[in-house]
Design a protein around this motif. Sequence first.
Motif, PDB file in Angstrom:
ATOM      1  N   ALA A 125       0.828  -1.208   0.000  1.00 57.33           N
ATOM      2  CA  ALA A 125       0.000   0.000   0.000  1.00 57.33           C
ATOM      3  C   ALA A 125       0.860   1.254   0.000  1.00 57.33           C
ATOM      4  O   ALA A 125       0.457   2.290  -0.498  1.00 57.33           O
ATOM      5  CB  ALA A 125      -0.937  -0.002   1.198  1.00 57.33           C
ATOM      6  N   ALA A 126       2.070   1.190   0.542  1.00 50.70           N
ATOM      7  CA  ALA A 126       2.946   2.349   0.594  1.00 50.70           C
ATOM      8  C   ALA A 126       3.552   2.647  -0.775  1.00 50.70           C
ATOM      9  O   ALA A 126       4.028   3.744  -1.014  1.00 50.70           O
ATOM     10  CB  ALA A 126       4.039   2.129   1.620  1.00 50.70           C
ATOM     11  N   ASP A 127       3.568   1.671  -1.697  1.00 48.80           N
ATOM     12  CA  ASP A 127       4.163   1.872  -3.007  1.00 48.80           C
ATOM     13  C   ASP A 127       3.254   2.661  -3.938  1.00 48.80           C
ATOM     14  O   ASP A 127       3.727   3.323  -4.852  1.00 48.80           O
ATOM     15  CB  ASP A 127       4.498   0.520  -3.655  1.00 48.80           C
ATOM     16  CG  ASP A 127       5.583  -0.221  -2.888  1.00 48.80           C
ATOM     17  OD1 ASP A 127       6.338   0.447  -2.156  1.00 48.80           O
ATOM     18  OD2 ASP A 127       5.643  -1.451  -3.016  1.00 48.80           O
ATOM     19  N   GLY A 128       1.956   2.618  -3.737  1.00 48.39           N
ATOM     20  CA  GLY A 128       0.998   3.294  -4.609  1.00 48.39           C
ATOM     21  C   GLY A 128       0.871   4.761  -4.244  1.00 48.39           C
ATOM     22  O   GLY A 128       1.510   5.268  -3.323  1.00 48.39           O
ATOM     23  N   PRO A 129       0.031   5.486  -4.973  1.00 44.72           N
ATOM     24  CA  PRO A 129      -0.179   6.900  -4.649  1.00 44.72           C
ATOM     25  C   PRO A 129      -0.912   7.033  -3.319  1.00 44.72           C
ATOM     26  O   PRO A 129      -1.652   6.138  -2.902  1.00 44.72           O
ATOM     27  CB  PRO A 129      -1.035   7.408  -5.812  1.00 44.72           C
ATOM     28  CG  PRO A 129      -1.711   6.190  -6.342  1.00 44.72           C
ATOM     29  CD  PRO A 129      -0.750   5.058  -6.121  1.00 44.72           C
ATOM     30  N   PRO A 130      -0.713   8.154  -2.630  1.00 45.06           N
ATOM     31  CA  PRO A 130      -1.396   8.330  -1.346  1.00 45.06           C
ATOM     32  C   PRO A 130      -2.898   8.423  -1.557  1.00 45.06           C
ATOM     33  O   PRO A 130      -3.362   8.910  -2.598  1.00 45.06           O
ATOM     34  CB  PRO A 130      -0.836   9.655  -0.815  1.00 45.06           C
ATOM     35  CG  PRO A 130      -0.335  10.366  -2.018  1.00 45.06           C
ATOM     36  CD  PRO A 130       0.105   9.309  -2.993  1.00 45.06           C
ATOM     37  N   PRO A 131      -3.674   7.969  -0.597  1.00 39.43           N
ATOM     38  CA  PRO A 131      -5.136   8.039  -0.748  1.00 39.43           C
ATOM     39  C   PRO A 131      -5.594   9.491  -0.723  1.00 39.43           C
ATOM     40  O   PRO A 131      -4.966  10.342  -0.102  1.00 39.43           O
ATOM     41  CB  PRO A 131      -5.659   7.269   0.468  1.00 39.43           C
ATOM     42  CG  PRO A 131      -4.556   7.355   1.468  1.00 39.43           C
ATOM     43  CD  PRO A 131      -3.280   7.392   0.680  1.00 39.43           C
ATOM     44  N   PRO A 132      -6.690   9.800  -1.418  1.00 39.90           N
ATOM     45  CA  PRO A 132      -7.187  11.179  -1.408  1.00 39.90           C
ATOM     46  C   PRO A 132      -7.706  11.532  -0.019  1.00 39.90           C
ATOM     47  O   PRO A 132      -8.093  10.665   0.760  1.00 39.90           O
ATOM     48  CB  PRO A 132      -8.322  11.158  -2.435  1.00 39.90           C
ATOM     49  CG  PRO A 132      -8.759   9.731  -2.479  1.00 39.90           C
ATOM     50  CD  PRO A 132      -7.529   8.918  -2.212  1.00 39.90           C
ATOM     51  N   PRO A 133      -7.709  12.834   0.322  1.00 39.95           N
ATOM     52  CA  PRO A 133      -8.227  13.228   1.636  1.00 39.95           C
ATOM     53  C   PRO A 133      -9.704  12.896   1.735  1.00 39.95           C
ATOM     54  O   PRO A 133     -10.428  12.950   0.740  1.00 39.95           O
ATOM     55  CB  PRO A 133      -7.994  14.739   1.687  1.00 39.95           C
ATOM     56  CG  PRO A 133      -7.835  15.153   0.267  1.00 39.95           C
ATOM     57  CD  PRO A 133      -7.280  13.980  -0.475  1.00 39.95           C
ATOM     58  N   PRO A 134     -10.174  12.561   2.917  1.00 43.25           N
ATOM     59  CA  PRO A 134     -11.593  12.213   3.064  1.00 43.25           C
ATOM     60  C   PRO A 134     -12.470  13.431   2.801  1.00 43.25           C
ATOM     61  O   PRO A 134     -12.136  14.550   3.160  1.00 43.25           O
ATOM     62  CB  PRO A 134     -11.708  11.748   4.517  1.00 43.25           C
ATOM     63  CG  PRO A 134     -10.534  12.358   5.214  1.00 43.25           C
ATOM     64  CD  PRO A 134      -9.450  12.493   4.189  1.00 43.25           C
ATOM     65  N   GLN A 135     -13.594  13.191   2.147  1.00 45.82           N
ATOM     66  CA  GLN A 135     -14.537  14.262   1.854  1.00 45.82           C
ATOM     67  C   GLN A 135     -15.391  14.528   3.088  1.00 45.82           C
ATOM     68  O   GLN A 135     -15.895  13.608   3.699  1.00 45.82           O
ATOM     69  CB  GLN A 135     -15.449  13.867   0.678  1.00 45.82           C
ATOM     70  CG  GLN A 135     -14.697  13.686  -0.619  1.00 45.82           C
ATOM     71  CD  GLN A 135     -14.173  15.005  -1.154  1.00 45.82           C
ATOM     72  OE1 GLN A 135     -14.788  16.046  -0.969  1.00 45.82           O
ATOM     73  NE2 GLN A 135     -13.023  14.955  -1.791  1.00 45.82           N
ATOM     74  N   ARG A 136     -15.517  15.800   3.447  1.00 46.91           N
ATOM     75  CA  ARG A 136     -16.354  16.157   4.590  1.00 46.91           C
ATOM     76  C   ARG A 136     -17.779  16.360   4.125  1.00 46.91           C
ATOM     77  O   ARG A 136     -18.046  17.177   3.255  1.00 46.91           O
ATOM     78  CB  ARG A 136     -15.870  17.454   5.216  1.00 46.91           C
ATOM     79  CG  ARG A 136     -14.905  17.250   6.307  1.00 46.91           C
ATOM     80  CD  ARG A 136     -14.619  18.455   7.140  1.00 46.91           C
ATOM     81  NE  ARG A 136     -15.078  19.733   6.639  1.00 46.91           N
ATOM     82  CZ  ARG A 136     -14.668  20.880   7.125  1.00 46.91           C
ATOM     83  NH1 ARG A 136     -13.785  20.915   8.069  1.00 46.91           N
ATOM     84  NH2 ARG A 136     -15.119  22.005   6.657  1.00 46.91           N
ATOM     85  N   ALA A 137     -18.670  15.599   4.704  1.00 44.60           N
ATOM     86  CA  ALA A 137     -20.085  15.788   4.420  1.00 44.60           C
ATOM     87  C   ALA A 137     -20.602  16.910   5.309  1.00 44.60           C
ATOM     88  O   ALA A 137     -20.354  16.926   6.507  1.00 44.60           O
ATOM     89  CB  ALA A 137     -20.857  14.504   4.688  1.00 44.60           C
ATOM     90  N   VAL A 138     -21.281  17.881   4.742  1.00 45.58           N
ATOM     91  CA  VAL A 138     -21.788  19.017   5.492  1.00 45.58           C
ATOM     92  C   VAL A 138     -23.180  18.669   5.992  1.00 45.58           C
ATOM     93  O   VAL A 138     -24.090  18.405   5.211  1.00 45.58           O
ATOM     94  CB  VAL A 138     -21.817  20.282   4.620  1.00 45.58           C
ATOM     95  CG1 VAL A 138     -22.404  21.444   5.396  1.00 45.58           C
ATOM     96  CG2 VAL A 138     -20.426  20.607   4.143  1.00 45.58           C
TER      97      VAL A 138
END
Length: 78
Positions: A19-32
């Motif tokens: 998992a460390a070799d791939g791109p970093p995960p996107p930031p979590p989306q905040r639900a308003v």
Amino acid sequence: MAVNGDGPDEDSSGGGSAAADGPPPPPPQRAVDPVVAPTLLGTRHPVVHRGRPRWTTVGLILVFTAALILYLALRPGG
């Protein structure tokens, strides 16, 4: 210990490093949540006036105004 090379090598990294070799995960989306005040979430929305106030709001304003006038007129020592 595997002698013929069928097992894992000692010099290879194991244990979930793929998992460390791939791109970093996107930031979590905040639900308003519409119930929470926007200023608490760090966002500001323009004020939308939706027409006339509700009759309960007008009634509460009248009740508190009448209570204040009665208090000022009938308070002891005043």
